[in-house]
Design an enzyme around this catalytic site. Structure first.
Site, short mmCIF file in Angstrom:
data_model
loop_
_atom_site.label_atom_id
_atom_site.label_comp_id
_atom_site.label_asym_id
_atom_site.label_seq_id
_atom_site.Cartn_x
_atom_site.Cartn_y
_atom_site.Cartn_z
N ASP A 1 1.33 -9.73 27.62
CA ASP A 1 0.91 -9.21 26.32
C ASP A 1 1.99 -9.46 25.27
O ASP A 1 1.70 -9.87 24.14
CB ASP A 1 0.61 -7.71 26.40
CG ASP A 1 -0.71 -7.41 27.09
OD1 ASP A 1 -1.51 -8.34 27.27
OD2 ASP A 1 -0.94 -6.24 27.44
N GLU B 1 -3.01 -15.15 29.10
CA GLU B 1 -3.08 -15.83 30.40
C GLU B 1 -2.00 -16.91 30.51
O GLU B 1 -1.36 -17.05 31.56
CB GLU B 1 -4.46 -16.45 30.60
CG GLU B 1 -5.59 -15.45 30.71
CD GLU B 1 -5.41 -14.49 31.88
OE1 GLU B 1 -4.87 -14.92 32.92
OE2 GLU B 1 -5.78 -13.31 31.74
#
Length: 472
Positions: free
Chosen positions: A414, A330
């Site tokens: 990611d 995030e």
């Protein structure tokens, strides 16, 4: 039914009503086609893929498969209802009917009010407000049975729904009330700006929406979201210390850390951040952390005993490092400026739409097909027709492009987590969340491309492995 005449567009005669009706049905048939492709995949694939068998056995996989099938069937049926409803609104010119009823009812009210209350100058704004209330009430009651079925049949069947009927109704009523409290003043100002702004009204209208959007971005998490869910400061513990250290390591200006009681409405989990400049907050759902208890829950645990189950308590990430890896993903969105990029695109899009609306606002033939004779369509109706119907092809293309961009951003976030040495823990966290949320991991490529703002789990695991291989 009279659907108006044709619009002359670069020498070609175009019936606006027919063009819109054809487009919405073509779009519906396309969406149904790709939904059926995915439904076929869900029915055909009955064994868990090798990539996730370590966590999702065939029993869990079958449950996720049935969940996906139920949701897909629901989407197809509700989509068919929605297209019939929209077609009826267009065919029977119900927008014009609702507007005229709003006029009648407001004039009746004004006849009992002081003379200045219903002046001609302000009457269109009053009509617009009542029209908005009627539309909001219609949408509220129209969507209520569908929302009820989704939560109390489908979500309940698979153990996700934690709402009582009372909570559900109260939540919907609060959403309606908050929407009207915020929306009605905005509509009033927007109609006034367009009426008084002259030839360059679209600049002032954009400036107004720009300011309003930033105000809402500020007040929503602080004042509106707590109306619906309980937010608490994250308790002092080892996990909190690790989260603060993670934020400091990438210079994320974390000011506050919250946990939200998402378990009161659903077992699904999430995490996000918000805030401007050097005043950022992180919010974790209590369902993200295995066995987490909201502060003070012991005091009323007996009253809420029926709302929790052993299955619910066993969901979530049980390893602090998995939670940190999820947050690293995030925070990667922040570090890579994805939110800023999305905000810029949104502002460019809003300005373009207001500019285009400025070129179309006086094309009366666009509104004749919706039941308004030339020069009689009010400002709000012109906005609705142009933004919701005329721009529909443009909005559909933009939505697809934004979905593709979002997928790219997810891969980048990611990769950012991998760069923080959290690759393996991110993989295990994704697997836990996939299992907990019963996310069906196998997708038709076309369905995934058109619908998934987040890449499927198998694609994400492969990309993480590839990134970790390069990092070695």
């Amino acid at each position: 039914m009279d659907v108006g005449g044709a619009l002359d567009l670069y020498g070609c005669s175009v019936n606006v009503y027919n063009a819109i009706l054809i487009f919405i049905w073509v779009l519906f048939l396309w969406e149904t086609y790709i939904n059926l492709r995915q439904l076929k995949v869900a029915k055909r694939v009955t064994e868990s893929p090798e990539e996730i068998k370590c966590l999702m056995n065939d029993v869990d996989f079958d449950k996720s498969r049935r969940y996906a099938i139920d949701k897909m069937n629901f989407d197809i049926v509700s989509g068919f209802y929605n297209i019939l409803s929209l077609s009826a609104v267009l065919y029977f010119q119900l927008i014009a009917w609702a507007w005229h009823k709003s006029q009648e009812h407001m004039l009746f009210v004004c006849s009992y009010a002081p003379r200045s209350f219903g002046t001609t100058e302000g009457s269109e704004i009053l009509f617009s407000l009542l029209f908005t209330v009627y539309v909001a009430l219609f949408q509220f009651f129209e969507s209520l049975p569908w929302s009820y079925y989704r939560h109390f049949v489908i979500e309940e069947r698979y153990g996700f729904n934690k709402q009582t009927i009372g909570f559900f109704i109260k939540d919907r009523l609060k959403s309606l009330a908050v929407g009207l409290v915020i929306g009605l003043p905005i509509i009033s100002m927007l109609v006034w700006i367009i009426k008084a702004g002259g030839h360059y009204f679209y600049i002032y209208a954009y400036g107004f929406t720009f300011v309003v959007s930033f105000i809402i971005m500020f007040i929503y998490p602080e004042f509106i979201a707590p109306i619906f869910d309980r937010y608490e400061h994250f308790p002092d513990c080892e996990l909190r210390k690790k989260i603060e250290e993670l934020a400091a390591s990438i210079e994320f200006p974390l000011k506050k850390l919250y946990v939200v009681e998402g378990s009161k409405r659903s077992s699904h989990s999430n995490a996000y951040f918000y805030g401007f400049g050097k005043n950022k907050r992180i919010v974790l759902f209590d369902t993200l952390i295995k066995g987490f208890k909201m502060p003070g829950v012991e005091a009323d645990s007996s009253a809420n005993a029926d709302e929790s189950s052993d299955e619910t308590q066993n969901r979530g990430c049980g390893d602090d490092e998995e939670i940190l890896a999820t947050l690293a993903h995030e925070l990667g969105h922040w570090k890579l400026k994805h939110m800023t990029f999305n905000l810029i695109i949104a502002q460019i899009n809003i300005f373009f739409m207001f500019f285009a609306f400025g070129q179309l606002i006086n094309v009366d033939q666009l509104f004749v097909d919706f039941g308004f004779p030339p020069s009689t369509a009010p400002i709000l109706i012109r906005l609705i027709v142009v933004f919701q119907f005329i721009f529909m092809p443009y909005s559909s293309v933009l939505e697809f492009l934004m979905t593709m961009l979002s997928r790219k951003f997810e891969f980048q976030a990611d990769a950012f987590a991998v760069s923080l040495k959290s690759g393996e823990k991110l993989k295990s966290a994704l697997l836990v969340l996939t299992k907990d949320n019963l996310s069906f991991p196998v997708y038709d490529w076309l369905y995934s491309m058109c619908n998934h703002s987040h890449p499927p789990i198998i694609e994400r695991l492969a990309a993480i492995d590839a990134k970790m291989g390069k990092e070695k």
